[in-house]
Design an enzyme around this catalytic site. Structure first.
Site, PDB file in Angstrom:
ATOM      1  CB  SER A  49      -0.897   0.001   1.242  1.00  0.00           C
ATOM      2  OG  SER A  49      -0.090   0.209   2.397  1.00  0.00           O
ATOM      3  CG  ASP A  84      -3.361  -3.147  -1.853  1.00  0.00           C
ATOM      4  OD1 ASP A  84      -4.246  -3.294  -2.711  1.00  0.00           O
ATOM      5  OD2 ASP A  84      -3.537  -3.409  -0.642  1.00  0.00           O
ATOM      6  CG  HIS A  85      -6.311   0.080  -2.541  1.00  0.00           C
ATOM      7  ND1 HIS A  85      -7.569   0.177  -3.086  1.00  0.00           N
ATOM      8  CD2 HIS A  85      -6.302  -1.058  -1.814  1.00  0.00           C
ATOM      9  CE1 HIS A  85      -8.295  -0.863  -2.701  1.00  0.00           C
ATOM     10  NE2 HIS A  85      -7.557  -1.629  -1.940  1.00  0.00           N
ATOM     11  CG  HIS A 179      -9.864  -2.566   2.525  1.00  0.00           C
ATOM     12  ND1 HIS A 179     -10.134  -1.488   1.724  1.00  0.00           N
ATOM     13  CD2 HIS A 179      -9.271  -3.487   1.727  1.00  0.00           C
ATOM     14  CE1 HIS A 179      -9.711  -1.735   0.494  1.00  0.00           C
ATOM     15  NE2 HIS A 179      -9.196  -2.947   0.458  1.00  0.00           N
ATOM     16  N   GLY A 180     -10.424  -4.689   6.524  1.00  0.00           N
ATOM     17  CA  GLY A 180     -10.483  -4.798   7.990  1.00  0.00           C
ATOM     18  C   GLY A 180     -11.513  -5.836   8.404  1.00  0.00           C
ATOM     19  CB  THR A 210      -9.271  -9.834   6.996  1.00  0.00           C
ATOM     20  OG1 THR A 210      -7.914  -9.736   6.602  1.00  0.00           O
ATOM     21  CG2 THR A 210      -9.364 -10.095   8.498  1.00  0.00           C
TER      22      THR A 210
HETATM   23  P1  13P Z   1      -8.060  -6.948   4.630  1.00  0.00           P
HETATM   24  O1  13P Z   1      -7.206  -6.028   5.411  1.00  0.00           O
HETATM   25  O2  13P Z   1      -9.493  -6.894   5.014  1.00  0.00           O
HETATM   26  O3  13P Z   1      -7.538  -8.345   4.625  1.00  0.00           O
HETATM   27  O4  13P Z   1      -8.043  -6.439   3.109  1.00  0.00           O
HETATM   28  C1  13P Z   1      -6.832  -6.400   2.423  1.00  0.00           C
HETATM   29  C2  13P Z   1      -6.986  -5.764   1.092  1.00  0.00           C
HETATM   30  O5  13P Z   1      -8.013  -5.837   0.459  1.00  0.00           O
HETATM   31  C3  13P Z   1      -5.828  -5.046   0.556  1.00  0.00           C
HETATM   32  O6  13P Z   1      -6.101  -4.390  -0.630  1.00  0.00           O
END
Ligand code: 13P
Length: 281
Positions: A49, A84-85, A179-180, A210
């Site tokens: 990220s 990522d993103h 996310h999270g 997750t």
């Molecule tokens: P989590 O933190 O929910 O596992 O998501 C990770 C994610 O999508 C990273 O782009």
């Protein structure tokens, strides 16, 4: 070897399994992930990220670290080093120039037309350099790197329009994941997921891996998901192991022992994830 994700994800699409995208935070995490995935002989996508890139010093530092580990640890599996993103074209270009083999351009906060324009600029830059590109349609909910978003589900039509106009290599359609940690059961729109997958020649990506129950992960894979992103879960298992270790070893101060006390827990969880995803080489 550092590669883009095209071949590993097209194979996953054909053979119905998913490749893990695991977010990295430091040298130790990268080492544990590479060692474990090499032992399991599976391809891996290392997600970075923007916040993690800043934390580790920058894209050059990360590229050097990953490349060095691949060489020194004799890692022989395909490794994709992926942003990522990425929030802008400039971020993605910087990472590509530093040696990253893959980027996600996340222009999903803009209207579709603007999302397409930015994504296409990244695709042109990336493809000329052999780098793969992932984009997002709709909004994935939750919090990552302190950026909080609410869920807006992607539509089939918007996904097709974005693909046709950009020719990205993988698409993350927001379909209810966050996310999270989830509050309650994740509510994923499998029907639209399957329709998008059947209508596009590229693999789909599921963010927010997750906390999604195993049966829903399997269903998502059967609906065309080929890359599943996991970040919070590994942070959670690692920090629990470290907390336990510290409470039992109150006088320890060697950072190698403290950080390393989370290694076994992380590696065990990675093996469970890979088994669940059915990842193959
Ligand atoms: P989590 O933190 O929910 O596992 O998501 C990770 C994610 O999508 C990273 O782009």
């Amino acid at each position: 070897m550092l590669v883009n994700f095209k071949e590993m994800l097209m194979k996953a699409k054909k053979e119905n399994y998913a490749v893990p995208h695991l977010n990295i935070n430091n040298l130790e995490w990268t080492k544990y992930i590479l060692e474990k995935c090499n032992e399991l002989n599976i391809p891996i996508i290392l997600g970075v990220s923007e916040g993690a890139a800043k934390y580790m010093g920058g894209f050059h530092a990360i590229f050097g670290m990953v490349n060095g580990l691949i060489e020194d640890l004799n890692i022989t599996i395909p490794v994709c080093l992926h942003v990522d993103h990425g929030s802008s074209k400039e971020t993605c270009m910087k990472a590509i120039d530093a040696g990253f083999t893959s980027v996600m351009i996340d222009a999903s906060r803009y209207a579709l037309e603007e999302n397409i324009k930015i994504t296409k600029e990244v695709v042109d830059y990336a493809h000329a350099r052999g780098v793969s590109v992932e984009a997002e349609v709709g909004h994935i909910g939750g919090a990552e790197d302190n950026i909080i978003s609410t869920i807006t589900n992607a539509t089939l039509e918007d996904c097709l329009t974005l693909y046709e106009n950009t020719k990205i290599d993988a698409l993350a359609p927001a379909l209810g994941s966050v996310h999270g940690f989830y509050k309650g059961e994740p509510n994923l729109d499998f029907e639209t997921m399957k329709k998008i997958s059947d209508s596009l020649p590229i693999p789909l990506v599921l963010h927010g891996g997750t906390g999604i129950p195993d049966d829903k992960i399997k269903k998502a894979i059967s609906c065309g998901i080929c890359k599943i992103n996991i970040n919070t879960e590994l942070q959670s298992v690692w920090s629990k192991a470290v907390r336990d270790y510290l409470s039992e070893n109150k006088t320890v101060y060697d950072p190698r022992k403290i950080i390393g006390s989370g290694e076994a827990a992380m590696k065990n969880r990675i093996e469970e994830i890979v088994t669940l995803f059915g990842t193959k080489r």
